[in-house]
Design an enzyme around this catalytic site. Sequence first.
Site, short mmCIF file in Angstrom:
data_model
loop_
_atom_site.label_atom_id
_atom_site.label_comp_id
_atom_site.label_asym_id
_atom_site.label_seq_id
_atom_site.Cartn_x
_atom_site.Cartn_y
_atom_site.Cartn_z
N CYS A 2 -17.56 -12.76 1.05
CA CYS A 2 -18.46 -13.46 1.95
C CYS A 2 -18.36 -14.97 1.71
O CYS A 2 -18.38 -15.43 0.57
CB CYS A 2 -19.92 -13.06 1.79
SG CYS A 2 -20.25 -11.39 2.31
N ARG A 34 -12.48 -15.41 1.96
CA ARG A 34 -13.58 -14.80 1.20
C ARG A 34 -14.12 -13.53 1.86
O ARG A 34 -14.93 -12.82 1.28
CB ARG A 34 -14.72 -15.80 1.03
CG ARG A 34 -14.34 -17.01 0.23
CD ARG A 34 -15.52 -17.94 0.10
NE ARG A 34 -16.56 -17.34 -0.71
CZ ARG A 34 -16.69 -17.50 -2.01
NH1 ARG A 34 -15.83 -18.25 -2.66
NH2 ARG A 34 -17.68 -16.92 -2.67
N TRP A 81 -17.63 -9.94 4.01
CA TRP A 81 -16.90 -8.85 3.36
C TRP A 81 -17.97 -7.83 3.04
O TRP A 81 -18.81 -8.06 2.17
CB TRP A 81 -16.23 -9.39 2.09
CG TRP A 81 -15.32 -8.44 1.39
CD1 TRP A 81 -13.99 -8.25 1.66
CD2 TRP A 81 -15.64 -7.57 0.30
NE1 TRP A 81 -13.48 -7.31 0.79
CE2 TRP A 81 -14.46 -6.89 -0.04
CE3 TRP A 81 -16.80 -7.30 -0.41
CZ2 TRP A 81 -14.42 -5.95 -1.08
CZ3 TRP A 81 -16.76 -6.37 -1.44
CH2 TRP A 81 -15.57 -5.71 -1.76
N ASN A 107 -24.52 -14.79 0.61
CA ASN A 107 -23.40 -14.23 -0.17
C ASN A 107 -24.00 -13.71 -1.46
O ASN A 107 -24.73 -14.43 -2.14
CB ASN A 107 -22.39 -15.35 -0.45
CG ASN A 107 -21.35 -14.92 -1.47
OD1 ASN A 107 -20.99 -13.75 -1.56
ND2 ASN A 107 -20.86 -15.86 -2.25
N GLY A 108 -23.70 -12.46 -1.78
CA GLY A 108 -24.24 -11.87 -3.00
C GLY A 108 -24.80 -10.50 -2.71
O GLY A 108 -24.49 -9.90 -1.67
N GLU A 485 1.93 -7.15 -12.45
CA GLU A 485 1.61 -8.12 -11.41
C GLU A 485 2.49 -7.89 -10.16
O GLU A 485 2.01 -7.98 -9.03
CB GLU A 485 1.80 -9.54 -11.97
CG GLU A 485 1.60 -10.67 -10.99
CD GLU A 485 0.23 -10.71 -10.33
OE1 GLU A 485 -0.68 -10.00 -10.76
OE2 GLU A 485 0.09 -11.46 -9.35
N LYS A 489 0.87 -7.07 -6.53
CA LYS A 489 1.16 -7.87 -5.33
C LYS A 489 1.72 -6.97 -4.24
O LYS A 489 1.36 -7.08 -3.08
CB LYS A 489 2.19 -8.94 -5.70
CG LYS A 489 2.03 -10.29 -5.13
CD LYS A 489 0.96 -11.18 -5.70
CE LYS A 489 -0.27 -10.58 -6.26
NZ LYS A 489 -1.18 -11.45 -6.91
N GLU A 492 -0.95 -4.64 -2.76
CA GLU A 492 -1.99 -5.44 -2.13
C GLU A 492 -1.60 -5.89 -0.71
O GLU A 492 -2.41 -5.84 0.20
CB GLU A 492 -2.16 -6.66 -3.04
CG GLU A 492 -3.32 -7.47 -2.90
CD GLU A 492 -3.43 -8.54 -3.97
OE1 GLU A 492 -2.45 -8.87 -4.68
OE2 GLU A 492 -4.53 -9.07 -4.08
N HIS A 508 7.19 8.94 -20.73
CA HIS A 508 6.04 9.68 -21.23
C HIS A 508 5.16 10.22 -20.09
O HIS A 508 3.99 10.50 -20.29
CB HIS A 508 5.22 8.81 -22.19
CG HIS A 508 6.02 8.39 -23.38
ND1 HIS A 508 6.36 9.25 -24.39
CD2 HIS A 508 6.60 7.20 -23.69
CE1 HIS A 508 7.10 8.61 -25.29
NE2 HIS A 508 7.25 7.36 -24.88
N LYS A 606 -10.95 -12.79 -1.64
CA LYS A 606 -10.38 -13.58 -2.73
C LYS A 606 -11.30 -13.72 -3.92
O LYS A 606 -10.87 -13.62 -5.06
CB LYS A 606 -9.98 -14.96 -2.22
CG LYS A 606 -9.25 -15.74 -3.28
CD LYS A 606 -8.16 -16.58 -2.73
CE LYS A 606 -7.25 -17.12 -3.80
NZ LYS A 606 -6.26 -16.14 -4.26
C1 F6R Z 1 -4.73 -10.35 -6.75
C2 F6R Z 1 -5.93 -11.17 -6.89
C3 F6R Z 1 -7.07 -10.59 -7.62
C4 F6R Z 1 -7.72 -11.67 -8.51
C5 F6R Z 1 -8.99 -11.11 -9.17
C6 F6R Z 1 -9.61 -12.10 -10.13
O1 F6R Z 1 -3.74 -10.99 -6.02
O2 F6R Z 1 -5.99 -12.26 -6.40
O3 F6R Z 1 -6.69 -9.49 -8.38
O4 F6R Z 1 -6.80 -12.06 -9.47
O5 F6R Z 1 -9.92 -10.77 -8.19
O6 F6R Z 1 -9.96 -13.29 -9.50
P1 F6R Z 1 -10.23 -14.60 -10.32
O7 F6R Z 1 -8.96 -15.01 -10.96
O8 F6R Z 1 -10.72 -15.59 -9.31
O9 F6R Z 1 -11.26 -14.26 -11.35
#
Ligand code: F6R
Length: 611
Positions: A2, A34, A81, A107-108, A485, A489, A492, A508, A606
């Site tokens: 949000c 967001r 969101w 937001n929250g 990672e 990615k 995602e 394993h 995000k």
């Molecule tokens: C993946 C991604 C998320 C953030 C996670 C933590 O591409 O962006 O997994 O890494 O939500 O976010 P921060 O770093 O802002 O605490």
Amino acid sequence: MCGITACVTAAADRGDDGDVVDVLLGGLRNLEYRGYDSAGVATTAGDGVTVVKREGGIDELAEAVGVVEPTGRAGVGHTRWSTHGAPTDANAHPHTDCANRVAVVHNGIIENYQSLREELAADGHSFTSETDTEVVPHLVAEALADGATPDGALRAAADRLEGSFALAMVVRGHDAVYAARQGSPLVVGVADGRRFLASDVPSFLQHTRDVVYLEDGDVVRATGDGHEVTDRSGRPVDRPVESVDWQAEDAERDGFDHYMLKEIHEQPAALERAVNGRVSADGDVHLEDFPPGSFADVSDVQFVACGTSYHASLYARQLLAERGVPAQVFSAGEYATTPAPVDEDTLVVAVTQSGETADTLQSVRRAAADGARTLAVTNVVGSTAARECDDALFIRAGPEIGVAATKTFSSQVAALSLLVERLTGDVTGTAGEHRDDLLRALDRLPSDVQQILDQSGPAGLADRFRDREGHFFIGRGVGFPVALEGALKFKEITYEHAEGFAAGELKHGPLALVTPDTPVFAVFTGRHDEKTLHNVEEVQSRGAEVVGIASEASADVAATVDEFLPIPDTHPAAAGVLANVQLQLVSYHVADLLGRSIDKPRNLAKSVTVE
Ligand code: F6R
């Protein structure tokens, strides 16, 4: 998670109409990372409050705004969101009271909304959405009916709420915006004849770089002429105006098809900033707030983080382990509820791009309450993590708009590598035998990344990996977090199945899943590559195609794998960052081919400001 935005102008005094609707829509577009399942705006003009809100993104909202044509010198906006209630027109923000006198964006999460809703309903209030937010305008309306001023009414409402909130509201008949903060981010933007409020600075960056970071408990009344910040009892509090060094262009797409691609290409510059001025010509580490000896008392290091930041933390743990300094890495969501024991010699490092991730904040709060020393490694200068932790180390990546973290992973690893150097020196009393090589490799990282970006390797491979049963990523040492990672990615943004494993772990269990239809991406860093090559042969003998990411000098790897993505030859500790850039490009190109929503993947946001 949000985004809220608001703007108020003093234009009446300046002779233009001062309408804020376009500013609100622009502010929302800049915050769409967001949340993007529904959006809305509310403005107040004369005797009315006009609300326009829609399921969908800002384009759908802009279309509706074009029809309704709301106007006003004060307004609030929201991009959602969903947490409570599906993404529908009715659940979209802003929410209003029964008389349409008050419009609120939030937001929250309001934890006690059910009981408040029952209480308000019993008093005759009717509700039109399933959201937790809708109780707020009704609570404000009650206080206004009792004679409170709008900011007094917001304070009264905020006092009844449990949970986390950043709230912004407009009230009929008042050319002002009111806001309150408790546990969710909220900043004020200060410009001549205008004030902005937003969850995040990029929302108003094209209008001003002067910001006021609000604290929990703050309530704001903003007009075009100024703003006042008070605490919950109405006492004025002083919050300084600070200037952010981000540029408006940093938050724009700049000719790239997606923010993600732009941010992948920004990595050389971001890495330059992360390291710049922090390594002296004579090869010493200079971390601005951490002179030698800063960590001499540290006996235990615990990283807490989520997602990509968790992977960067695993990377740092590996670097520390190689230097003989033990450290633990915790998923913040787990740590927040099951914390590890700490004492005053424990350094708890919160790695968080946004500095607002609720689980990470909760973790450091718990650790601090138990006496630990806390350090935020973050990208956002005024973020909650930066302000609440004892110290902060900034990764200096610049704003990241794409939901999938790319440049911030690289910058986190670069900044953490320097932190590792400082910690190692302080804790062990020695610099470590390969330190100079590593620092040289860090210094070369920007040009090494640029070399990868100048090639077109992964673009040509994408078609091969678009319709597969699964995709596996393996690596060891710092290659292991890079494999995790890479898989994160990939899943995602392509929405295809992907998993990362420690290379040695495959046999394993996961090996049972390996077939000719499950390509394996193997990360080689130059350390223990021969073992990873064995793992590659294991999967190849089950028919899997292997893409190897390794130094351009690795003839063995190039000769063994089915596809080879070279990286410049470098120190193994830096090789992981380079391999990760290749994997970012693989994910990007496959997602692009599949026509996915790359910058705003489904179901994700995000900044995850709820636990
Ligand atoms: C993946 C991604 C998320 C953030 C996670 C933590 O591409 O962006 O997994 O890494 O939500 O976010 P921060 O770093 O802002 O605490």
